[in-house]
Design a protein around this motif. Structure first.
Motif, mmCIF file in Angstrom:
data_model
loop_
_atom_site.group_PDB
_atom_site.id
_atom_site.type_symbol
_atom_site.label_atom_id
_atom_site.label_comp_id
_atom_site.label_asym_id
_atom_site.label_seq_id
_atom_site.Cartn_x
_atom_site.Cartn_y
_atom_site.Cartn_z
ATOM 1 N N LEU A 135 -4.598 -18.367 18.850
ATOM 2 C CA LEU A 135 -5.407 -18.127 17.651
ATOM 3 C C LEU A 135 -6.881 -18.403 17.918
ATOM 4 O O LEU A 135 -7.760 -17.677 17.431
ATOM 5 N N ALA A 136 -7.167 -19.438 18.700
ATOM 6 C CA ALA A 136 -8.558 -19.743 19.052
ATOM 7 C C ALA A 136 -9.142 -18.620 19.915
ATOM 8 O O ALA A 136 -10.293 -18.217 19.718
ATOM 9 N N GLU A 137 -8.354 -18.096 20.847
ATOM 10 C CA GLU A 137 -8.820 -16.972 21.670
ATOM 11 C C GLU A 137 -9.060 -15.738 20.812
ATOM 12 O O GLU A 137 -10.041 -15.018 21.009
ATOM 13 N N LEU A 138 -8.164 -15.492 19.864
ATOM 14 C CA LEU A 138 -8.323 -14.358 18.953
ATOM 15 C C LEU A 138 -9.612 -14.513 18.146
ATOM 16 O O LEU A 138 -10.412 -13.575 18.047
ATOM 17 N N ALA A 139 -9.824 -15.686 17.584
ATOM 18 C CA ALA A 139 -11.043 -15.923 16.799
ATOM 19 C C ALA A 139 -12.287 -15.715 17.658
ATOM 20 O O ALA A 139 -13.238 -15.056 17.231
ATOM 21 N N ALA A 140 -12.279 -16.248 18.868
ATOM 22 C CA ALA A 140 -13.437 -16.132 19.764
ATOM 23 C C ALA A 140 -13.729 -14.680 20.129
ATOM 24 O O ALA A 140 -14.878 -14.331 20.420
ATOM 25 N N SER A 141 -12.716 -13.821 20.102
ATOM 26 C CA SER A 141 -12.901 -12.415 20.480
ATOM 27 C C SER A 141 -13.422 -11.550 19.345
ATOM 28 O O SER A 141 -13.792 -10.394 19.568
ATOM 29 N N MET A 142 -13.465 -12.067 18.151
ATOM 30 C CA MET A 142 -13.867 -11.259 16.998
ATOM 31 C C MET A 142 -15.381 -11.212 16.846
ATOM 32 O O MET A 142 -16.068 -12.204 17.101
ATOM 33 N N PRO A 143 -15.900 -10.061 16.418
ATOM 34 C CA PRO A 143 -17.345 -9.955 16.203
ATOM 35 C C PRO A 143 -17.807 -10.905 15.110
ATOM 36 O O PRO A 143 -17.103 -11.127 14.132
ATOM 37 N N GLY A 144 -18.986 -11.479 15.297
ATOM 38 C CA GLY A 144 -19.556 -12.369 14.292
ATOM 39 C C GLY A 144 -18.965 -13.762 14.297
ATOM 40 O O GLY A 144 -19.181 -14.525 13.360
ATOM 41 N N VAL A 145 -18.216 -14.114 15.348
ATOM 42 C CA VAL A 145 -17.614 -15.444 15.472
ATOM 43 C C VAL A 145 -18.100 -16.050 16.778
ATOM 44 O O VAL A 145 -17.978 -15.435 17.832
ATOM 45 N N SER A 146 -18.681 -17.245 16.709
ATOM 46 C CA SER A 146 -19.202 -17.881 17.925
ATOM 47 C C SER A 146 -18.801 -19.358 17.971
ATOM 48 O O SER A 146 -18.759 -20.031 16.940
ATOM 49 N N PRO A 147 -18.504 -19.863 19.175
ATOM 50 C CA PRO A 147 -18.103 -21.260 19.309
ATOM 51 C C PRO A 147 -19.244 -22.199 18.943
ATOM 52 O O PRO A 147 -20.408 -21.923 19.219
ATOM 53 N N VAL A 148 -18.901 -23.316 18.323
ATOM 54 C CA VAL A 148 -19.902 -24.324 17.977
ATOM 55 C C VAL A 148 -20.245 -25.149 19.216
ATOM 56 O O VAL A 148 -21.407 -25.358 19.523
ATOM 57 N N ALA A 149 -19.228 -25.618 19.945
ATOM 58 C CA ALA A 149 -19.431 -26.389 21.176
ATOM 59 C C ALA A 149 -18.136 -26.398 21.964
ATOM 60 O O ALA A 149 -17.049 -26.545 21.386
ATOM 61 N N GLU A 150 -18.229 -26.228 23.266
ATOM 62 C CA GLU A 150 -17.056 -26.238 24.146
ATOM 63 C C GLU A 150 -16.267 -27.535 23.961
ATOM 64 O O GLU A 150 -16.831 -28.627 24.002
ATOM 65 N N GLY A 151 -14.969 -27.389 23.733
ATOM 66 C CA GLY A 151 -14.090 -28.546 23.595
ATOM 67 C C GLY A 151 -14.005 -29.140 22.201
ATOM 68 O O GLY A 151 -13.144 -29.972 21.940
ATOM 69 N N LEU A 152 -14.866 -28.718 21.299
ATOM 70 C CA LEU A 152 -14.878 -29.302 19.952
ATOM 71 C C LEU A 152 -13.628 -28.898 19.185
ATOM 72 O O LEU A 152 -13.301 -27.721 19.075
ATOM 73 N N GLY A 153 -12.929 -29.879 18.666
ATOM 74 C CA GLY A 153 -11.715 -29.636 17.899
ATOM 75 C C GLY A 153 -10.502 -29.325 18.738
ATOM 76 O O GLY A 153 -9.423 -29.119 18.216
#
Length: 186
Positions: A135-153
């Motif tokens: 689900l995290a990989e899916l979210a990261a692949s969507m347009p307009g979605v960007s990680p806040v910080a590597e490893g967070l959460g």
């Protein structure tokens, strides 16, 4: 409706939380980055998590989501907590009242405890399979979605993040509703 469900009628599963941050904040996520504060701008955020467990009679998904919809001490809960509680009770969940004394444990607890943060929508993916990383990989692949910080959460993951900034929450929810059924095990 402030929540969406996918999967079977399992008491466990993975979930996505859409969070509305109504004002910019500087926030320490517990021990993440040595406890240093990081700035978060006003807007929408997406958190990916899971609540799995096989203890007989347990409701890990309901317990975790109701915990996330609560705040510590005497702070008021998130507005959608009552709706979630009603949903789970209609499925047979027998909850204990109140959330006073909630201890901030996970990274996301620190954001959800803020009065500026409101839990806007919950997407539940019921089932025993651990889908959090997918689900995290899916979210990261969507347009307009960007990680806040590597490893967070993502305390139990070796890579990635589970907290994302979202440009358009309605578009994201629409994409998730179209994409998630194909991601689920048959």
């Amino acid at each position: 409706m402030q929540f969406t469900t996918f999967g079977n009628n399992s008491r466990e599963g993975s979930y996505l939380l859409l969070i509305d941050l109504r004002a910019p904040v500087r926030l320490s996520f517990g021990r993440f980055m040595g406890g240093r504060e990081m700035p978060l701008g006003r807007g929408s955020y997406l958190y990916v998590g899971s609540a799995l467990g096989s203890r007989k009679g347990a409701w890990p998904l309901a317990s975790r989501l109701l915990r996330h919809a609560s705040r510590s001490a005497e702070k008021p809960p998130h507005e959608l907590r009552e709706g979630l509680l009603g949903y789970f009770r209609s499925a047979g969940f027998d909850s204990k009242p109140g959330s006073a004394g909630k201890r901030l444990h996970w990274h996301i607890d620190h954001l959800l405890d803020l009065p500026e943060a409101e839990l806007a929508h919950v997407v539940m993916v019921a089932g025993p399979e651990r889908l959090e990383h997918r689900l995290a990989e899916l979210a990261a692949s969507m347009p307009g979605v960007s990680p806040v910080a590597e490893g967070l959460g993502a305390q139990d993951a070796t890579t990635g993040t589970h907290l994302f900034k979202v440009d358009d929450p309605e578009e994201l929810l629409g994409r998730l509703k179209m994409t998630l059924p194909g991601l689920l095990p048959s």
